[in-house]
Design a protein around this motif. Structure first.
Motif, PDB file in Angstrom:
ATOM      1  N   PRO A 133       1.197  -1.517  -0.317  1.00 14.30           N
ATOM      2  CA  PRO A 133      -0.057  -0.110   0.223  1.00 14.30           C
ATOM      3  C   PRO A 133       0.671   1.194   0.119  1.00 14.30           C
ATOM      4  O   PRO A 133       0.983   2.132   0.988  1.00 14.30           O
ATOM      5  CB  PRO A 133      -0.580  -0.139   1.803  1.00 14.30           C
ATOM      6  N   LEU A 134       1.310   1.879  -0.879  1.00 13.93           N
ATOM      7  CA  LEU A 134       2.454   2.632  -1.130  1.00 13.93           C
ATOM      8  C   LEU A 134       1.024   4.453  -1.344  1.00 13.93           C
ATOM      9  O   LEU A 134      -0.400   3.855  -1.921  1.00 13.93           O
ATOM     10  CB  LEU A 134       3.139   2.562  -2.614  1.00 13.93           C
ATOM     11  N   ARG A 135       1.720   5.102  -0.706  1.00 10.56           N
ATOM     12  CA  ARG A 135       0.906   6.387  -0.900  1.00 10.56           C
ATOM     13  C   ARG A 135       0.642   7.672  -2.017  1.00 10.56           C
ATOM     14  O   ARG A 135       0.790   9.009  -1.401  1.00 10.56           O
ATOM     15  CB  ARG A 135       1.091   6.709   0.763  1.00 10.56           C
ATOM     16  N   LYS A 136       1.799   7.321  -2.973  1.00 13.33           N
ATOM     17  CA  LYS A 136       1.925   7.900  -4.050  1.00 13.33           C
ATOM     18  C   LYS A 136       1.764   7.345  -5.276  1.00 13.33           C
ATOM     19  O   LYS A 136       2.413   6.226  -5.125  1.00 13.33           O
ATOM     20  CB  LYS A 136       3.437   8.965  -3.621  1.00 13.33           C
ATOM     21  N   ASP A 137       1.933   8.280  -6.429  1.00 13.18           N
ATOM     22  CA  ASP A 137       1.919   7.478  -7.355  1.00 13.18           C
ATOM     23  C   ASP A 137       3.321   8.014  -8.463  1.00 13.18           C
ATOM     24  O   ASP A 137       3.268   8.660  -7.618  1.00 13.18           O
ATOM     25  CB  ASP A 137       0.721   8.375  -8.265  1.00 13.18           C
ATOM     26  N   GLY A 138       3.706   6.502  -8.710  1.00  9.27           N
ATOM     27  CA  GLY A 138       4.744   6.373  -9.607  1.00  9.27           C
ATOM     28  C   GLY A 138       6.083   5.580  -9.328  1.00  9.27           C
ATOM     29  O   GLY A 138       5.574   4.429  -9.390  1.00  9.27           O
ATOM     30  N   PRO A 139       7.184   5.206  -9.985  1.00 10.14           N
ATOM     31  CA  PRO A 139       7.685   4.573 -10.566  1.00 10.14           C
ATOM     32  C   PRO A 139       8.082   3.591  -9.054  1.00 10.14           C
ATOM     33  O   PRO A 139       8.209   5.013  -7.611  1.00 10.14           O
ATOM     34  CB  PRO A 139       8.926   4.181 -11.165  1.00 10.14           C
ATOM     35  N   ILE A 140       9.093   2.313  -8.336  1.00 15.26           N
ATOM     36  CA  ILE A 140       9.316   2.095  -8.011  1.00 15.26           C
ATOM     37  C   ILE A 140      10.920   1.903  -8.023  1.00 15.26           C
ATOM     38  O   ILE A 140      11.432   1.729  -8.723  1.00 15.26           O
ATOM     39  CB  ILE A 140       8.928   0.361  -7.133  1.00 15.26           C
ATOM     40  N   HIS A 141      11.855   3.465  -7.093  1.00 15.65           N
ATOM     41  CA  HIS A 141      13.016   3.505  -7.217  1.00 15.65           C
ATOM     42  C   HIS A 141      14.001   2.673  -7.160  1.00 15.65           C
ATOM     43  O   HIS A 141      14.877   1.658  -7.051  1.00 15.65           O
ATOM     44  CB  HIS A 141      13.357   4.740  -6.830  1.00 15.65           C
ATOM     45  N   ASP A 142      13.765   2.123  -5.924  1.00 21.83           N
ATOM     46  CA  ASP A 142      13.869   1.045  -4.739  1.00 21.83           C
ATOM     47  C   ASP A 142      13.232   0.435  -3.737  1.00 21.83           C
ATOM     48  O   ASP A 142      12.468   0.755  -2.919  1.00 21.83           O
ATOM     49  CB  ASP A 142      15.006   2.041  -3.746  1.00 21.83           C
ATOM     50  N   ALA A 143      13.775  -0.757  -3.366  1.00 19.00           N
ATOM     51  CA  ALA A 143      13.116  -1.218  -2.540  1.00 19.00           C
ATOM     52  C   ALA A 143      13.840  -2.489  -1.601  1.00 19.00           C
ATOM     53  O   ALA A 143      14.653  -3.276  -2.259  1.00 19.00           O
ATOM     54  CB  ALA A 143      12.340  -2.324  -2.269  1.00 19.00           C
ATOM     55  N   GLN A 144      14.138  -2.128  -0.383  1.00 14.44           N
ATOM     56  CA  GLN A 144      15.383  -3.519   0.589  1.00 14.44           C
ATOM     57  C   GLN A 144      14.561  -3.417   1.750  1.00 14.44           C
ATOM     58  O   GLN A 144      14.395  -2.803   2.063  1.00 14.44           O
ATOM     59  CB  GLN A 144      16.542  -1.879   0.277  1.00 14.44           C
ATOM     60  N   TRP A 145      15.624  -4.506   1.953  1.00 13.16           N
ATOM     61  CA  TRP A 145      15.086  -4.979   3.194  1.00 13.16           C
ATOM     62  C   TRP A 145      15.861  -5.321   4.079  1.00 13.16           C
ATOM     63  O   TRP A 145      17.525  -4.708   3.636  1.00 13.16           O
ATOM     64  CB  TRP A 145      14.606  -6.853   2.991  1.00 13.16           C
ATOM     65  N   SER A 146      15.669  -4.994   5.719  1.00  9.75           N
ATOM     66  CA  SER A 146      16.993  -4.834   6.309  1.00  9.75           C
ATOM     67  C   SER A 146      17.511  -6.289   7.115  1.00  9.75           C
ATOM     68  O   SER A 146      17.024  -7.192   6.228  1.00  9.75           O
ATOM     69  CB  SER A 146      15.850  -4.216   8.201  1.00  9.75           C
ATOM     70  N   HIS A 147      18.548  -6.311   7.244  1.00  7.96           N
ATOM     71  CA  HIS A 147      19.452  -7.158   7.362  1.00  7.96           C
ATOM     72  C   HIS A 147      18.988  -8.903   8.514  1.00  7.96           C
ATOM     73  O   HIS A 147      18.889  -9.823   8.130  1.00  7.96           O
ATOM     74  CB  HIS A 147      20.205  -6.893   8.405  1.00  7.96           C
TER      75      HIS A 147
END
Length: 514
Positions: A268-282
């Motif tokens: 559930p993202l709160r802004k339209d547009g591209p996904i620039h980066d997505a990273q898991w925590s360690h």
């Protein structure tokens, strides 16, 4: 700063590489553990035990990172690509095939230098190299084949393929790393059937029944990102064309699937547009996403896909988690101006802001105290160099190069280092000691923070202005009847007086005729 494993940095130029020790650096300069070794490429194994060095004459050399000594070399004619297994047990090589059925992919056992498995492969893409994927403990191994994923006995490759997972049309597969309990398979869109990502349990691969599945329309490629613990999978879905015509680069969205089947849907993202980066925590318990049209937005989520923390908006496209889980860096690299914001995730507060223009690579040190950015060729041919910042964004070290091709931390398990709070405390003490002017006592502590850095930022050169534009401001001011901001040339003043006299004559003649 006390730690069981000192930090090391691999620095590679056009023809050779070196190994630095630190930070912290004695006398503000790194010491060299291994001096200039000729090579065409170099890469650590995931656990930091081995270093693979490809030399120009089709020779691959393996180094023991603890001693910095060469332990084995392989001569492979027509070599095009190499890869190390996570623990440095196996070496994969890809040779240019001389015939269609030529077995040009070889898996070598490094200790014995023997080939343990071979198969033929036409080409190399991001989705099929390394050809054989390993879990982080090397207990599970598999490879992508036509319409199936093949599994091996990682302890004995002489058995060949021990299990086949049938997935018609599969074009990419990603094995979960720690542990290697699941595999994700991507099937692209075909003949009106939507694309899909499916998750299978490796121990039950022969049944071919996915435990989680998500379908997508308008999907060209995907990025599959497993968390630590192999419980969640982030899927960045990319299409080449944006039907809304809002983005030249196509359309992207982010999906989240869990191996327990509790979540299979969009984040559930709160802004339209591209996904620039997505990273898991360690830890694998949280993930961060940078998304939306510029200025982009950054949000942290828990493993149930609930928002945890908003990091604000700005010119950002990169996020990097600290391996200790306390800090993170939000930045805008590539075609963005290089803004960086450092956050304390535990205390939910911003620590500092800075810039690292033209950065190509960026990563936290394994102990979680330093953040390194590098400007490298061939992406950028000028202003190549390394910058190292401490956890709050203060510049610690800077070095420029004529040509820099690579700057990497040697991987280490964060568990080898102490508690992050103790590391930060000792780091702050070291910085204060370094900044004290010689010959002064404890009273100099307050003024020591004002001492200028050993590497002050260089002043930016003024922007180039073509000769015909140097008087543009004054000419424009004249045209609009304004006072020029720059001093006018003699010719411009002379022309201005002529125009004023002509106006006066014309006004006088108009008055007399009337």
């Amino acid at each position: 700063m006390a730690s069981t494993s000192p930090l090391e940095i691999l620095v590679r130029g056009p023809e050779d590489f070196s190994l630095w020790t630190g930070p912290p650096f004695a006398n503000a300069q790194p010491s060299v553990k291994l001096e200039k070794v000729s090579c065409a490429s170099a890469k650590f194994s995931d656990d930091g035990s081995k270093l693979m060095v490809t030399k120009s004459n089709s020779i691959v050399a393996l180094y023991d990172c603890s001693t910095a000594k060469e332990i084995r070399s392989f001569q492979v004619p027509n070599l095009l690509a190499t890869a190390l297994s996570p623990r440095g047990t196996y070496l994969q090589t890809f040779q240019k095939p001389s015939a269609p059925q030529d077995k040009n992919v070889t898996l070598w056992k490094i200790d014995t230098a023997d080939p343990v498995y071979q198969h033929s492969q036409k080409n190399i893409t991001k989705s099929n190299w390394p050809a054989i994927q390993f879990s982080s403990d090397e207990a599970t191994a598999c490879r992508l084949a036509t319409n199936e994923v093949q599994f091996f006995d990682a302890g004995d490759f002489s058995k060949g393929v021990t299990c086949r997972l049938r997935v018609p049309g599969v074009s990419a597969a990603e094995l979960s790393s720690s542990p290697g309990s699941h595999v994700a398979a991507f099937v692209p869109e075909s003949k009106g059937v939507p694309a899909s990502v499916q998750i299978f349990a490796c121990g039950n691969a022969s049944q071919s029944q996915p435990i989680a599945r998500r379908s997508f329309f308008r999907c060209s490629t995907t990025q599959l990102k497993w968390n630590r613990g192999s419980t969640g999978l982030l899927v960045v879905v990319q299409s080449d064309v944006d039907k809304t015509n809002q983005s030249y680069y196509g359309e992207s969205k982010l999906c989240y699937l869990t191996t327990d089947g509790m979540h299979e849907g969009l984040v559930p993202l709160r802004k339209d547009g591209p996904i620039h980066d997505a990273q898991w925590s360690h830890s694998g318990l949280e993930f961060a996403v940078v998304y939306g049209f510029m200025p982009a937005k950054a949000t942290l989520f828990d493993k149930k896909c609930n928002p945890l923390l908003e990091l604000g908006t700005g010119p950002y496209n990169t996020i990097r988690w600290n391996p200790k889980g306390k800090f993170l860096c939000l930045a805008g690299f590539g075609n963005l101006p290089g803004d960086m914001v450092f956050w304390d995730y535990i205390d939910k507060k911003q620590l500092g802001t800075t810039k690292a223009e033209w950065s190509v690579t960026s990563e936290w040190s394994p102990d979680g105290c330093y953040f390194m950015t590098a400007t490298t060729a061939p992406r950028l041919q000028v202003d190549n160099g390394i910058k190292i910042f401490v956890y709050n964004g203060s510049l610690y070290f800077k070095k420029m190069f004529d040509k820099l091709y690579q700057a990497d931390w040697k991987p280490e398990s964060p568990d080898k280092f102490g508690d992050i709070a103790e590391l930060i405390k000792s780091l702050n003490l070291v910085q204060l000691e370094d900044k004290k002017p010689p010959g002064q006592g404890p009273k100099s502590t307050q003024t020591s923070t004002k001492v200028s850095s050993a590497n002050p930022p260089t002043q930016k050169p003024a922007a180039y202005r073509p000769p015909h534009a140097k008087n543009a401001a004054s000419i424009q001011a004249e045209l609009f009847g304004e006072t020029p901001t720059e001093s006018m040339s003699k010719n411009a003043l002379r022309n201005k007086k002529k125009r004023e006299k002509q106006k006066e004559k014309k006004a006088a003649s108009d008055a007399s005729s009337s």
